[in-house]
Design an enzyme around this catalytic site. Structure first.
Site, PDB file in Angstrom:
ATOM      1  N   CYS A   2       0.833  -1.195   0.000  1.00  0.00           N
ATOM      2  CA  CYS A   2       0.000   0.000   0.000  1.00  0.00           C
ATOM      3  C   CYS A   2       0.872   1.251   0.000  1.00  0.00           C
ATOM      4  O   CYS A   2       1.988   1.248   0.493  1.00  0.00           O
ATOM      5  CB  CYS A   2      -0.940   0.087   1.195  1.00  0.00           C
ATOM      6  SG  CYS A   2      -2.014  -1.323   1.375  1.00  0.00           S
ATOM      7  N   ARG A  27       3.266  -0.004  -5.397  1.00  0.00           N
ATOM      8  CA  ARG A  27       3.093  -0.643  -4.091  1.00  0.00           C
ATOM      9  C   ARG A  27       1.817  -1.465  -4.003  1.00  0.00           C
ATOM     10  O   ARG A  27       1.601  -2.194  -3.031  1.00  0.00           O
ATOM     11  CB  ARG A  27       3.091   0.416  -2.990  1.00  0.00           C
ATOM     12  CG  ARG A  27       4.363   1.233  -2.943  1.00  0.00           C
ATOM     13  CD  ARG A  27       4.253   2.298  -1.899  1.00  0.00           C
ATOM     14  NE  ARG A  27       4.406   1.765  -0.564  1.00  0.00           N
ATOM     15  CZ  ARG A  27       5.560   1.632   0.076  1.00  0.00           C
ATOM     16  NH1 ARG A  27       6.673   1.984  -0.524  1.00  0.00           N
ATOM     17  NH2 ARG A  27       5.609   1.148   1.299  1.00  0.00           N
ATOM     18  N   TRP A  77      -2.921  -2.657  -1.577  1.00  0.00           N
ATOM     19  CA  TRP A  77      -2.639  -4.057  -1.890  1.00  0.00           C
ATOM     20  C   TRP A  77      -3.303  -4.825  -0.757  1.00  0.00           C
ATOM     21  O   TRP A  77      -2.884  -4.746   0.401  1.00  0.00           O
ATOM     22  CB  TRP A  77      -1.135  -4.324  -1.917  1.00  0.00           C
ATOM     23  CG  TRP A  77      -0.809  -5.734  -2.316  1.00  0.00           C
ATOM     24  CD1 TRP A  77      -0.710  -6.221  -3.579  1.00  0.00           C
ATOM     25  CD2 TRP A  77      -0.561  -6.843  -1.445  1.00  0.00           C
ATOM     26  NE1 TRP A  77      -0.409  -7.561  -3.550  1.00  0.00           N
ATOM     27  CE2 TRP A  77      -0.317  -7.971  -2.258  1.00  0.00           C
ATOM     28  CE3 TRP A  77      -0.524  -7.007  -0.062  1.00  0.00           C
ATOM     29  CZ2 TRP A  77      -0.035  -9.234  -1.730  1.00  0.00           C
ATOM     30  CZ3 TRP A  77      -0.245  -8.269   0.454  1.00  0.00           C
ATOM     31  CH2 TRP A  77      -0.005  -9.360  -0.377  1.00  0.00           C
ATOM     32  N   ASN A 103      -0.758   1.912   5.887  1.00  0.00           N
ATOM     33  CA  ASN A 103       0.050   0.883   5.233  1.00  0.00           C
ATOM     34  C   ASN A 103       0.624   0.015   6.335  1.00  0.00           C
ATOM     35  O   ASN A 103       1.200   0.534   7.289  1.00  0.00           O
ATOM     36  CB  ASN A 103       1.181   1.538   4.428  1.00  0.00           C
ATOM     37  CG  ASN A 103       2.225   0.523   3.981  1.00  0.00           C
ATOM     38  OD1 ASN A 103       1.889  -0.600   3.632  1.00  0.00           O
ATOM     39  ND2 ASN A 103       3.484   0.921   3.997  1.00  0.00           N
ATOM     40  N   GLY A 104       0.451  -1.301   6.230  1.00  0.00           N
ATOM     41  CA  GLY A 104       0.980  -2.195   7.260  1.00  0.00           C
ATOM     42  C   GLY A 104      -0.066  -3.212   7.652  1.00  0.00           C
ATOM     43  O   GLY A 104      -1.067  -3.393   6.956  1.00  0.00           O
ATOM     44  N   GLU A 487      15.023 -18.280 -11.365  1.00  0.00           N
ATOM     45  CA  GLU A 487      14.619 -16.915 -11.706  1.00  0.00           C
ATOM     46  C   GLU A 487      13.812 -16.896 -13.010  1.00  0.00           C
ATOM     47  O   GLU A 487      12.812 -16.187 -13.117  1.00  0.00           O
ATOM     48  CB  GLU A 487      15.869 -16.018 -11.793  1.00  0.00           C
ATOM     49  CG  GLU A 487      15.635 -14.594 -12.239  1.00  0.00           C
ATOM     50  CD  GLU A 487      14.666 -13.803 -11.364  1.00  0.00           C
ATOM     51  OE1 GLU A 487      14.279 -14.253 -10.287  1.00  0.00           O
ATOM     52  OE2 GLU A 487      14.261 -12.703 -11.812  1.00  0.00           O
ATOM     53  N   LYS A 491       9.959 -15.591 -13.205  1.00  0.00           N
ATOM     54  CA  LYS A 491       9.515 -14.537 -14.128  1.00  0.00           C
ATOM     55  C   LYS A 491       8.278 -15.008 -14.889  1.00  0.00           C
ATOM     56  O   LYS A 491       7.310 -14.280 -15.028  1.00  0.00           O
ATOM     57  CB  LYS A 491      10.606 -14.177 -15.155  1.00  0.00           C
ATOM     58  CG  LYS A 491      11.750 -13.325 -14.681  1.00  0.00           C
ATOM     59  CD  LYS A 491      11.426 -11.901 -14.359  1.00  0.00           C
ATOM     60  CE  LYS A 491      10.987 -11.719 -12.945  1.00  0.00           C
ATOM     61  NZ  LYS A 491      11.963 -11.618 -11.904  1.00  0.00           N
ATOM     62  N   GLU A 494       5.127 -15.285 -12.534  1.00  0.00           N
ATOM     63  CA  GLU A 494       4.506 -14.074 -12.000  1.00  0.00           C
ATOM     64  C   GLU A 494       3.822 -13.207 -13.051  1.00  0.00           C
ATOM     65  O   GLU A 494       2.879 -12.503 -12.729  1.00  0.00           O
ATOM     66  CB  GLU A 494       5.471 -13.262 -11.134  1.00  0.00           C
ATOM     67  CG  GLU A 494       6.554 -12.529 -11.852  1.00  0.00           C
ATOM     68  CD  GLU A 494       7.446 -11.720 -10.916  1.00  0.00           C
ATOM     69  OE1 GLU A 494       6.954 -11.112  -9.971  1.00  0.00           O
ATOM     70  OE2 GLU A 494       8.670 -11.699 -11.168  1.00  0.00           O
ATOM     71  N   HIS A 510      14.440 -37.713  -9.679  1.00  0.00           N
ATOM     72  CA  HIS A 510      14.041 -38.084  -8.317  1.00  0.00           C
ATOM     73  C   HIS A 510      12.586 -37.721  -8.044  1.00  0.00           C
ATOM     74  O   HIS A 510      12.189 -37.555  -6.889  1.00  0.00           O
ATOM     75  CB  HIS A 510      14.977 -37.430  -7.297  1.00  0.00           C
ATOM     76  CG  HIS A 510      16.390 -37.903  -7.423  1.00  0.00           C
ATOM     77  ND1 HIS A 510      16.799 -39.157  -6.998  1.00  0.00           N
ATOM     78  CD2 HIS A 510      17.481 -37.335  -7.991  1.00  0.00           C
ATOM     79  CE1 HIS A 510      18.083 -39.314  -7.272  1.00  0.00           C
ATOM     80  NE2 HIS A 510      18.527 -38.220  -7.882  1.00  0.00           N
ATOM     81  N   LYS A 609       5.059  -4.272  -6.186  1.00  0.00           N
ATOM     82  CA  LYS A 609       6.502  -4.135  -6.391  1.00  0.00           C
ATOM     83  C   LYS A 609       7.264  -4.192  -5.068  1.00  0.00           C
ATOM     84  O   LYS A 609       8.363  -4.708  -5.000  1.00  0.00           O
ATOM     85  CB  LYS A 609       6.764  -2.806  -7.100  1.00  0.00           C
ATOM     86  CG  LYS A 609       8.211  -2.542  -7.441  1.00  0.00           C
ATOM     87  CD  LYS A 609       8.616  -3.298  -8.675  1.00  0.00           C
ATOM     88  CE  LYS A 609      10.086  -3.188  -8.979  1.00  0.00           C
ATOM     89  NZ  LYS A 609      10.563  -4.391  -9.691  1.00  0.00           N
TER      90      LYS A 609
HETATM   91  O1  M6R Z   1      12.492  -5.297  -3.263  1.00  0.00           O
HETATM   92  P1  M6R Z   1      12.979  -6.687  -3.062  1.00  0.00           P
HETATM   93  O2  M6R Z   1      14.096  -7.070  -3.955  1.00  0.00           O
HETATM   94  O3  M6R Z   1      13.317  -6.977  -1.614  1.00  0.00           O
HETATM   95  O4  M6R Z   1      11.757  -7.601  -3.425  1.00  0.00           O
HETATM   96  C1  M6R Z   1      11.801  -8.981  -3.255  1.00  0.00           C
HETATM   97  C2  M6R Z   1      10.698  -9.659  -4.032  1.00  0.00           C
HETATM   98  O5  M6R Z   1       9.450  -9.239  -3.580  1.00  0.00           O
HETATM   99  C3  M6R Z   1      10.808  -9.390  -5.533  1.00  0.00           C
HETATM  100  O6  M6R Z   1      12.045  -9.763  -6.025  1.00  0.00           O
HETATM  101  C4  M6R Z   1       9.724 -10.162  -6.291  1.00  0.00           C
HETATM  102  O7  M6R Z   1       9.982 -11.524  -6.215  1.00  0.00           O
HETATM  103  C5  M6R Z   1       9.663  -9.674  -7.734  1.00  0.00           C
HETATM  104  N1  M6R Z   1       8.313  -9.442  -8.110  1.00  0.00           N
HETATM  105  C6  M6R Z   1      10.226 -10.642  -8.686  1.00  0.00           C
HETATM  106  O8  M6R Z   1      10.123 -10.214  -9.999  1.00  0.00           O
END
Ligand code: M6R
Length: 614
Positions: A2, A27, A77, A103-104, A487, A491, A494, A510, A609
């Protein structure tokens, strides 16, 4: 997560709030809302979905709203309660005179809500936040002072919060406070701003004050008063933000993600410049504030991070252990903080975070700091909460990353780990000098090689579209590229919502091999080096189960054409450095599949983000 904003001054609050929320949309983007003090009367406007919906709702009455010069705003969020208009902030008390944004997470909200309901508070939403609105309003009814009401109410709250509060009877005043969530006050001429993050205020002022936990600030148009939780007046640290207003632009690309993928070669270039001054000279990393004797004595490194940053940390582990001979543990911050970890004065703790605001990583770093470890933070936001905990700060300088899917920040984190590992290895003399020279030489030419990978974008696009309808995807790799597989899979997951998993190729037989058939694409990351032949055999095993096979390789071996349905070839580089080039096609695959499927590439569903809640 948020984002919250507040404004008090002489200008139209609605413009400033909406502009601020636009900058905070990274956010969260489930719903949004603003509250304006319109000539002593508080009015609320809310909308579900993207911020544009709120802007559209307001458009017909905008001229009328322009008269308000005090207001607060929120972009949500969802944590407690679905993304609905009722659950959107600002939240109010029974009579609607008090409004607040938060926020929190209020951890004891259920107990508080039960207690407040008994006292006659009528709850409209399912949020934890609404308890705070009722709580502050009840205190205000008793003490008739908004600052004191906020102070008393927050003493009853457990959890994390940044709050911005207005009350109709506390004329021309905004009160804001925070605990374990970021909040910055912008100071203008006859005006003040409050925000979760600098981009929301930097268009208006560079003069700012970060709030510390439990501090409460009371703002009028002409005054700012700061107190601590015991009601003692304190002097805040006013600073000039080292920021320029940034006009966020896609630079002609359809999405920020694509623009950010294309920025990677110049990010590598910038990060190396001034650090590698010559292949025979020791690398320069003044950011590391450990004296050489302490570096030599380091016997353990713990790295904490989440998501993509965690994958960069895993590559970091590989090279730090190989080059420096120091045991390295990498752990998701959310696990690290709930167990006893073994550290001593010779342990270095590294926190990695693009945003520097990830709640779990901040907690992990704070815990380690209390135990006396040296804290090194690798972040894209040198002004973040995490950066302020750092003993040593490596700023990865990737520039603002807008797309929720991290790409260029991952690249910058990788490069930072290579620099750190070489720096420590050179101090310790723990790595073959010829290897270091070779790596430095190779690092210098990597930006061009990254450009070469990007120049094959069209081929990657065609391959991506071919597999866009797969329901599941497997990425396999070994050694230093196992994090690349994780990774790449993250990607894809998500932004396209396809179930993608990264495995060490040796683990395939396995268990996961049971899933393979002609509907399941397997992407093998095969970089020349120690494990190339092994992964080739693992790919044969997958092929024998009829899986559709894709190779990502830097080998020109023609025989691969028989085994693989599709091959993406990238330039050769040293195996140690191969994760830097290998990730680029995987970012592109995720992008093109998501785009082909019509997904919201830059703002995928359910994500934000910056993950500022644990
Ligand atoms: O800001 P940060 O690097 O600490 O964020 C960590 C994760 O939330 C962030 O990398 C998330 O996995 C991304 N959406 C990946 O693309």
């Amino acid at each position: 997560m948020c984002g919250i904003v507040g404004y008090i001054g002489e200008k139209s609050a609605v413009d400033i709030l909406l502009n601020g929320l636009t900058k905070l949309e990274y956010r969260g983007y489930d719903s949004s809302g603003i509250a304006l003090n319109n000539g002593g009367h508080i009015e609320l406007y809310k909308a579900v979905g993207k911020l544009n919906n709120l802007k559209e709702n307001i458009r017909p009455i905008k001229d009328e709203l322009d008269k308000s010069t005090i207001g607060i705003g929120h972009i949500r969020w969802a944590t407690h309660g679905a993304p609905t208009t009722v659950n959107a902030h600002p939240h109010t008390c029974n009579c609607g005179k008090l409004v607040l944004v938060h926020n929190g997470i209020i951890e004891n909200y259920q107990e508080l809500r039960a207690e407040l309901e008994k006292q006659g508070c009528l709850f409209k939403s399912q949020t934890d936040t609404e308890t705070v609105a009722h709580l502050v309003a009840r205190e205000f009814d008793k003490v008739k002072d908004l600052t004191e009401a906020v102070r008393l109410a927050t003493q009853r709250i457990e959890g994390a919060y940044a709050l911005c509060v207005l009350h109709q009877d506390a004329k021309d005043t905004i009160v804001a406070t925070k605990r374990n969530a970021p909040l910055v006050v912008g100071i203008g001429e006859g005006e003040y701003f409050v925000a979760s993050d600098v981009p929301a205020i930097i268009d208006y002022t560079k003069k700012a004050m970060y709030l510390d936990d439990n501090q409460i600030v009371t703002l009028t148009r002409t005054s700012m008063k700061l107190i601590d939780k015991n009601n003692n007046e304190i002097k805040g640290k006013v600073e000039i933000l080292p920021w320029e207003p940034v006009a966020l632009s896609k630079m002609g690309y359809k999405h920020y993600m694509m623009k950010e993928i294309h920025e990677q070669p110049s990010i590598i270039r910038n990060l190396l410049s001034g650090k590698i001054t010559g292949i025979n000279e020791n690398l320069n990393l003044n950011e590391v504030q450990l004296d050489k004797e302490t570096v030599k004595k380091l016997n353990r490194i713990q790295i904490v991070a989440c998501g993509t940053s965690l994958h960069a940390a895993m590559v970091g582990k590989y090279i730090l252990e190989d080059f420096c001979g120091i045991a390295v543990d990498v752990e998701p911050s959310s696990e690290y903080i709930y167990r006893k970890t073994v550290t001593d004065e010779n342990t270095l703790v590294i926190g990695v975070s693009q945003s520097g605001e990830t709640a779990d990583t901040i907690t992990a770093v704070k815990q380690s700091k209390k135990r006396g470890s040296h804290i090194l933070i690798v972040t894209n936001r040198p002004d973040s909460t995490m950066a302020r905990e750092a003993d040593s700060l490596i700023s990865v300088c990737a520039g603002i990353e807008v797309s929720v899917a991290a790409t260029k920040s991952y690249m910058a984190q990788l490069i930072s780990f290579y620099l750190l590992a070489i720096y420590i290895a050179e101090i310790k003399g723990s790595v073959d000098k010829e290897l270091v020279k070779k790596l430095k030489k190779e690092l210098i030419v990597l930006p061009e090689k990254a450009e070469e990978v990007l120049s094959q974008e069209n081929q990657v696009k065609v391959i991506s579209r071919k597999y866009a309808n797969a329901k599941n995807f497997i990425y396999i790799a070994r050694g230093i590229n196992f994090p690349t597989a994780l990774e790449g899979a993250l990607k894809l997951k998500e932004i396209s919502y396809i179930n993608a998993t990264g495995y060490t190729a040796g683990e395939l037989k396995h268990g996961p091999i049971a899933m393979l058939d002609e509907t399941l694409p397997v992407l093998s990351i095969m970089m020349k080096g120690k494990v190339y032949d092994k992964i080739l055999s693992n790919s044969e095993e997958a092929k024998a189960r009829n899986a559709k096979m894709i190779a990502l390789t830097n080998s020109s071996d023609e025989k691969l054409n028989e085994l693989f349905d599709d091959i993406i070839r990238i330039p050769e580089t040293d195996e140690y450095l191969s994760p830097i080039l290998a990730i680029i096609p995987l970012q592109l695959i995720a992008y093109y599949i998501a785009e082909f499927l019509g997904k919201d590439v830059d703002q995928p569903r359910n994500l934000a983000k910056s993950v500022t809640v644990e």
